[in-house]
Every structure is written in C-alpha cells, then in structure tokens.
Design a protein around this motif. Structure first.
Motif, mmCIF file in Angstrom:
data_model
loop_
_atom_site.group_PDB
_atom_site.id
_atom_site.type_symbol
_atom_site.label_atom_id
_atom_site.label_comp_id
_atom_site.label_asym_id
_atom_site.label_seq_id
_atom_site.Cartn_x
_atom_site.Cartn_y
_atom_site.Cartn_z
ATOM 1 N N LEU A 1 20.352 -100.992 -29.947
ATOM 2 C CA LEU A 1 19.701 -100.912 -28.635
ATOM 3 C C LEU A 1 20.678 -101.233 -27.506
ATOM 4 C CD1 LEU A 1 16.212 -102.489 -29.375
ATOM 5 C CD2 LEU A 1 16.748 -100.099 -28.936
ATOM 6 N N THR B 1 22.887 -98.239 -27.081
ATOM 7 C CA THR B 1 22.164 -97.103 -26.493
ATOM 8 C C THR B 1 21.979 -97.276 -24.988
ATOM 9 O OG1 THR B 1 20.979 -96.755 -28.562
ATOM 10 C CG2 THR B 1 20.022 -95.775 -26.605
ATOM 11 N N PHE B 2 21.572 -98.462 -24.561
ATOM 12 C CA PHE B 2 21.270 -98.651 -23.147
ATOM 13 C C PHE B 2 22.492 -99.015 -22.321
ATOM 14 C CE2 PHE B 2 16.897 -99.476 -24.844
ATOM 15 C CZ PHE B 2 16.355 -98.331 -24.320
ATOM 16 N N ASN C 1 19.692 -93.660 -19.807
ATOM 17 C CA ASN C 1 18.711 -93.974 -20.847
ATOM 18 C C ASN C 1 17.777 -95.087 -20.409
ATOM 19 O OD1 ASN C 1 19.733 -92.085 -22.594
ATOM 20 N ND2 ASN C 1 20.983 -93.532 -23.737
ATOM 21 N N ILE C 2 18.327 -96.144 -19.850
ATOM 22 C CA ILE C 2 17.474 -97.260 -19.427
ATOM 23 C C ILE C 2 16.627 -96.857 -18.224
ATOM 24 C CG2 ILE C 2 19.049 -98.462 -17.870
ATOM 25 C CD1 ILE C 2 18.022 -101.042 -19.381
ATOM 26 N N LYS C 3 17.155 -96.010 -17.347
ATOM 27 C CA LYS C 3 16.357 -95.541 -16.212
ATOM 28 C C LYS C 3 15.177 -94.716 -16.695
ATOM 29 C CE LYS C 3 20.113 -95.624 -12.914
ATOM 30 N NZ LYS C 3 21.081 -94.843 -12.150
ATOM 31 N N LYS C 4 15.406 -93.863 -17.700
ATOM 32 C CA LYS C 4 14.306 -93.077 -18.276
ATOM 33 C C LYS C 4 13.270 -93.987 -18.914
ATOM 34 C CE LYS C 4 17.121 -89.513 -19.993
ATOM 35 N NZ LYS C 4 17.467 -88.715 -21.138
ATOM 36 N N PHE C 5 13.740 -94.957 -19.682
ATOM 37 C CA PHE C 5 12.832 -95.873 -20.378
ATOM 38 C C PHE C 5 12.008 -96.683 -19.387
ATOM 39 C CE2 PHE C 5 11.958 -100.019 -22.336
ATOM 40 C CZ PHE C 5 11.218 -99.601 -23.431
ATOM 41 N N ASN D 1 24.926 -95.709 -21.703
ATOM 42 C CA ASN D 1 24.471 -94.650 -20.814
ATOM 43 C C ASN D 1 23.337 -95.202 -19.950
ATOM 44 O OD1 ASN D 1 23.840 -92.281 -19.586
ATOM 45 N ND2 ASN D 1 23.408 -91.132 -21.449
ATOM 46 N N SER D 2 23.577 -95.396 -18.678
ATOM 47 C CA SER D 2 22.578 -96.024 -17.805
ATOM 48 C C SER D 2 21.365 -95.133 -17.555
ATOM 49 C CB SER D 2 23.204 -96.434 -16.481
ATOM 50 O OG SER D 2 23.654 -95.293 -15.792
#
Length: 78
Positions: free
Chosen positions: A26, A29-30, A36-40, A33-34
């Motif tokens: 995790l 992953t986060f 990814n966390i913005k999408k989440f 690539n920033s």
C-alpha cells in the motif's frame, strides 16, 4: 514435531507475511504515484455536514417576546 504443529507454523508464517506485505504494498502504491491516492480519496466522502438550520433567538429577543406575552396575558387573562 507432529504434522499438525508444522502446519500451524506455516500458517503463522503466512499470516505474518501478509501482515508485513500489505502495508508495504500500500505504501508503494500510494507513495509512488500521487494520482492513486487522489483517486482513492475522491471516491470516498468522509464528512457531509447538513445545511445550517435557522439560529435560535438571542436572549434579548427571548426577553422581548416574554414581555409581549406577559402584556397580552395582562390585557386578556382568559
């Protein structure tokens, strides 16, 4: 060691591996690539506040309303 003891040992090693691997995956992953966390974070609404209700009367307004009610009762007791 018996066969039951060995299988429990393997299970404990597997559980520990998952316990260690999940946070590492995790973080990679986060942190890698920033977007990814913005999408989440964008897919979850955490706190939704209701619209503000009308404010209650101030103490001065309450006193004035009480005075008016007292005057009305004085004029018409029934």
């Amino acid at each position: 060691m018996s066969s039951v003891g060995t299988s429990k040992g393997i299970l404990e090693i597997a559980k520990f591996g998952v316990y260690v691997a999940v946070p590492i995956v995790l973080i990679y992953t986060f942190a890698n690539n920033s977007t990814n966390i913005k999408k989440f974070m964008g897919n979850h609404s955490y706190v939704v506040y209701p619209k503000e209700a009308p404010r209650p009367p101030s103490p001065e307004e309450l006193r004035e309303m009480a005075k008016q009610l007292a005057l009305k009762k004085k004029k018409n007791p029934f």
